[in-house]
Scaffold this motif. Structure first.
Motif, PDB file in Angstrom:
ATOM      1  N   THR A  78       0.592  -0.718   0.005  1.00 55.20           N
ATOM      2  CA  THR A  78      -0.134  -0.397  -0.100  1.00 55.20           C
ATOM      3  C   THR A  78       0.462   1.302   0.104  1.00 55.20           C
ATOM      4  O   THR A  78       1.975   1.088   0.466  1.00 55.20           O
ATOM      5  N   SER A  79       0.409   2.512  -0.223  1.00 51.30           N
ATOM      6  CA  SER A  79       0.960   3.657   0.160  1.00 51.30           C
ATOM      7  C   SER A  79       1.979   3.866   1.314  1.00 51.30           C
ATOM      8  O   SER A  79       2.851   4.447   1.430  1.00 51.30           O
ATOM      9  N   GLU A  80       1.463   3.529   2.096  1.00 52.08           N
ATOM     10  CA  GLU A  80       1.635   3.515   3.609  1.00 52.08           C
ATOM     11  C   GLU A  80       2.363   1.927   3.886  1.00 52.08           C
ATOM     12  O   GLU A  80       3.497   1.766   4.638  1.00 52.08           O
ATOM     13  N   PHE A  81       2.659   0.633   3.386  1.00 49.29           N
ATOM     14  CA  PHE A  81       3.591  -0.740   4.424  1.00 49.29           C
ATOM     15  C   PHE A  81       3.878  -1.105   2.610  1.00 49.29           C
ATOM     16  O   PHE A  81       3.212  -0.886   2.521  1.00 49.29           O
ATOM     17  N   GLU A  82       4.589  -1.773   3.320  1.00 54.59           N
ATOM     18  CA  GLU A  82       5.451  -2.564   1.976  1.00 54.59           C
ATOM     19  C   GLU A  82       4.382  -4.178   2.219  1.00 54.59           C
ATOM     20  O   GLU A  82       3.775  -4.431   2.906  1.00 54.59           O
ATOM     21  N   ARG A  83       4.083  -4.684   0.816  1.00 53.64           N
ATOM     22  CA  ARG A  83       3.861  -6.038   0.718  1.00 53.64           C
ATOM     23  C   ARG A  83       4.129  -6.772   1.729  1.00 53.64           C
ATOM     24  O   ARG A  83       5.261  -6.867   2.192  1.00 53.64           O
ATOM     25  N   THR A  84       3.327  -7.629   2.245  1.00 53.91           N
ATOM     26  CA  THR A  84       3.323  -8.338   3.622  1.00 53.91           C
ATOM     27  C   THR A  84       2.271  -9.323   3.891  1.00 53.91           C
ATOM     28  O   THR A  84       1.710  -9.163   3.427  1.00 53.91           O
ATOM     29  N   THR A  85       2.753 -10.306   4.631  1.00 53.66           N
ATOM     30  CA  THR A  85       2.527 -11.884   5.399  1.00 53.66           C
ATOM     31  C   THR A  85       1.480 -11.270   6.739  1.00 53.66           C
ATOM     32  O   THR A  85       2.281 -10.692   6.858  1.00 53.66           O
ATOM     33  N   GLY A  86       0.594 -12.005   6.737  1.00 56.60           N
ATOM     34  CA  GLY A  86      -0.078 -12.828   8.095  1.00 56.60           C
ATOM     35  C   GLY A  86      -0.918 -13.767   8.727  1.00 56.60           C
ATOM     36  O   GLY A  86      -0.446 -14.444   7.943  1.00 56.60           O
ATOM     37  N   ILE A  87      -1.630 -14.330   9.036  1.00 62.00           N
ATOM     38  CA  ILE A  87      -2.516 -14.787   9.750  1.00 62.00           C
ATOM     39  C   ILE A  87      -3.540 -14.544   9.083  1.00 62.00           C
ATOM     40  O   ILE A  87      -4.364 -13.801  10.563  1.00 62.00           O
ATOM     41  N   TRP A  88      -4.150 -15.738   8.944  1.00 63.10           N
ATOM     42  CA  TRP A  88      -5.975 -15.451   9.759  1.00 63.10           C
ATOM     43  C   TRP A  88      -6.705 -16.389   9.619  1.00 63.10           C
ATOM     44  O   TRP A  88      -5.697 -17.934   9.597  1.00 63.10           O
ATOM     45  N   GLY A  89      -8.318 -16.786  10.496  1.00 62.62           N
ATOM     46  CA  GLY A  89      -8.564 -18.055  10.874  1.00 62.62           C
ATOM     47  C   GLY A  89     -10.256 -17.379  11.229  1.00 62.62           C
ATOM     48  O   GLY A  89     -10.480 -16.595  11.251  1.00 62.62           O
ATOM     49  N   ILE A  90     -10.751 -18.056  11.647  1.00 60.02           N
ATOM     50  CA  ILE A  90     -12.060 -18.231  12.079  1.00 60.02           C
ATOM     51  C   ILE A  90     -12.463 -18.625  12.589  1.00 60.02           C
ATOM     52  O   ILE A  90     -12.131 -18.994  13.659  1.00 60.02           O
ATOM     53  N   GLU A  91     -13.611 -17.392  13.617  1.00 60.97           N
ATOM     54  CA  GLU A  91     -13.737 -17.896  15.280  1.00 60.97           C
ATOM     55  C   GLU A  91     -15.033 -17.265  14.745  1.00 60.97           C
ATOM     56  O   GLU A  91     -15.023 -16.656  14.364  1.00 60.97           O
ATOM     57  N   THR A  92     -15.598 -17.677  16.309  1.00 56.11           N
ATOM     58  CA  THR A  92     -16.891 -18.001  16.063  1.00 56.11           C
ATOM     59  C   THR A  92     -17.521 -17.020  17.562  1.00 56.11           C
ATOM     60  O   THR A  92     -17.164 -17.236  19.301  1.00 56.11           O
ATOM     61  N   ILE A  93     -17.893 -16.425  17.953  1.00 52.28           N
ATOM     62  CA  ILE A  93     -18.718 -15.335  19.463  1.00 52.28           C
ATOM     63  C   ILE A  93     -20.055 -15.595  18.967  1.00 52.28           C
ATOM     64  O   ILE A  93     -20.828 -14.801  18.188  1.00 52.28           O
ATOM     65  N   ASP A  94     -20.627 -16.183  19.993  1.00 53.92           N
ATOM     66  CA  ASP A  94     -21.684 -15.817  19.820  1.00 53.92           C
ATOM     67  C   ASP A  94     -22.480 -16.507  18.764  1.00 53.92           C
ATOM     68  O   ASP A  94     -23.228 -15.745  18.179  1.00 53.92           O
ATOM     69  N   ASN A  95     -22.533 -17.596  18.551  1.00 49.68           N
ATOM     70  CA  ASN A  95     -22.528 -18.474  17.488  1.00 49.68           C
ATOM     71  C   ASN A  95     -22.417 -17.800  15.968  1.00 49.68           C
ATOM     72  O   ASN A  95     -23.400 -17.825  15.069  1.00 49.68           O
ATOM     73  N   VAL A  96     -21.986 -16.973  15.870  1.00 49.61           N
ATOM     74  CA  VAL A  96     -21.291 -16.378  14.720  1.00 49.61           C
ATOM     75  C   VAL A  96     -20.102 -16.426  14.112  1.00 49.61           C
ATOM     76  O   VAL A  96     -19.682 -16.315  15.109  1.00 49.61           O
ATOM     77  N   GLN A  97     -20.154 -16.495  12.838  1.00 43.03           N
ATOM     78  CA  GLN A  97     -18.626 -16.787  12.857  1.00 43.03           C
ATOM     79  C   GLN A  97     -17.902 -15.307  11.857  1.00 43.03           C
ATOM     80  O   GLN A  97     -18.414 -14.461  11.452  1.00 43.03           O
TER      81      GLN A  97
ATOM     82  N   ARG B  54     -10.543 -13.341  11.247  1.00 45.93           N
ATOM     83  CA  ARG B  54      -9.547 -12.544  12.193  1.00 45.93           C
ATOM     84  C   ARG B  54      -8.403 -12.399  11.544  1.00 45.93           C
ATOM     85  O   ARG B  54      -7.880 -13.608  10.402  1.00 45.93           O
ATOM     86  N   ILE B  55      -7.712 -11.123  11.115  1.00 49.96           N
ATOM     87  CA  ILE B  55      -6.768 -11.068  10.063  1.00 49.96           C
ATOM     88  C   ILE B  55      -5.652 -10.310  11.613  1.00 49.96           C
ATOM     89  O   ILE B  55      -6.164  -9.785  12.334  1.00 49.96           O
ATOM     90  N   GLU B  56      -4.227 -11.320  11.248  1.00 54.10           N
ATOM     91  CA  GLU B  56      -3.196 -10.688  11.693  1.00 54.10           C
ATOM     92  C   GLU B  56      -1.986 -10.313  10.747  1.00 54.10           C
ATOM     93  O   GLU B  56      -1.846 -10.641  10.834  1.00 54.10           O
ATOM     94  N   THR B  57      -1.396  -9.577  11.188  1.00 53.85           N
ATOM     95  CA  THR B  57      -0.355  -8.888   9.756  1.00 53.85           C
ATOM     96  C   THR B  57       0.241  -7.937   9.969  1.00 53.85           C
ATOM     97  O   THR B  57      -0.338  -7.359  11.096  1.00 53.85           O
ATOM     98  N   LYS B  58       1.656  -7.233  10.004  1.00 55.72           N
ATOM     99  CA  LYS B  58       2.505  -5.888  10.374  1.00 55.72           C
ATOM    100  C   LYS B  58       1.819  -4.793  10.313  1.00 55.72           C
ATOM    101  O   LYS B  58       1.896  -3.594  10.165  1.00 55.72           O
TER     102      LYS B  58
END
Length: 139
Positions: A74-93, A96-100
């Protein structure tokens, strides 16, 4: 009569196993649905258009040994990788994205839809600060 007892015993033993193996959890369902390559059609950060900030309008949700997400430069950040997953909270999926690149971090509400005109699966992702409309590339 003896044959019926064996069949009944077979059904009582095998059916639950088949049911467990054959049924996916809702997290698995959404995990499989989001996995793949997505073209970003619209993206907003803090309610402002963010398309022009991306060098490439594609997100890669991969799952080789563990779920990896590739975020474009992006204009502010270099290309990066992160982790992702599906979380269930109160029966709703949620996704979740976590990256630099903190702008993409967060918990996203997911709304999948079929775009009949384009013949593609679409998704609206919305976190506290980011809104994304994307279409999945066919495999």
């Amino acid at each position: 009569m003896r044959k019926n007892k064996k069949q009944l015993l077979f059904l009582h033993l095998i059916f639950p196993i088949l049911l467990m193996v054959g049924c996916k959890s809702s997290e698995d369902y959404y995990f499989d649905k989001i996995k793949g390559t997505w073209e970003i059609n619209e993206i907003y950060y803090n309610q402002k258009p963010y398309n022009d900030s991306l060098s490439l309008n594609v997100l890669f949700f991969e799952d080789e040994k563990f779920p990896v997400l590739t975020i474009p430069k992006t204009s502010e950040f270099e290309r990066t990788t992160g982790i992702w997953g599906i979380e269930t909270i109160d029966n709703v999926q949620y996704l979740r994205i976590e990256t630099k690149n903190h702008r993409f971090n967060g918990l996203y509400r997911m709304n999948f839809f079929d775009n009949k005109k384009r013949g593609l699966l679409g998704v609206d992702l919305e976190s506290d600060s980011m809104k994304i409309k994307a279409y999945k590339f066919p495999r």
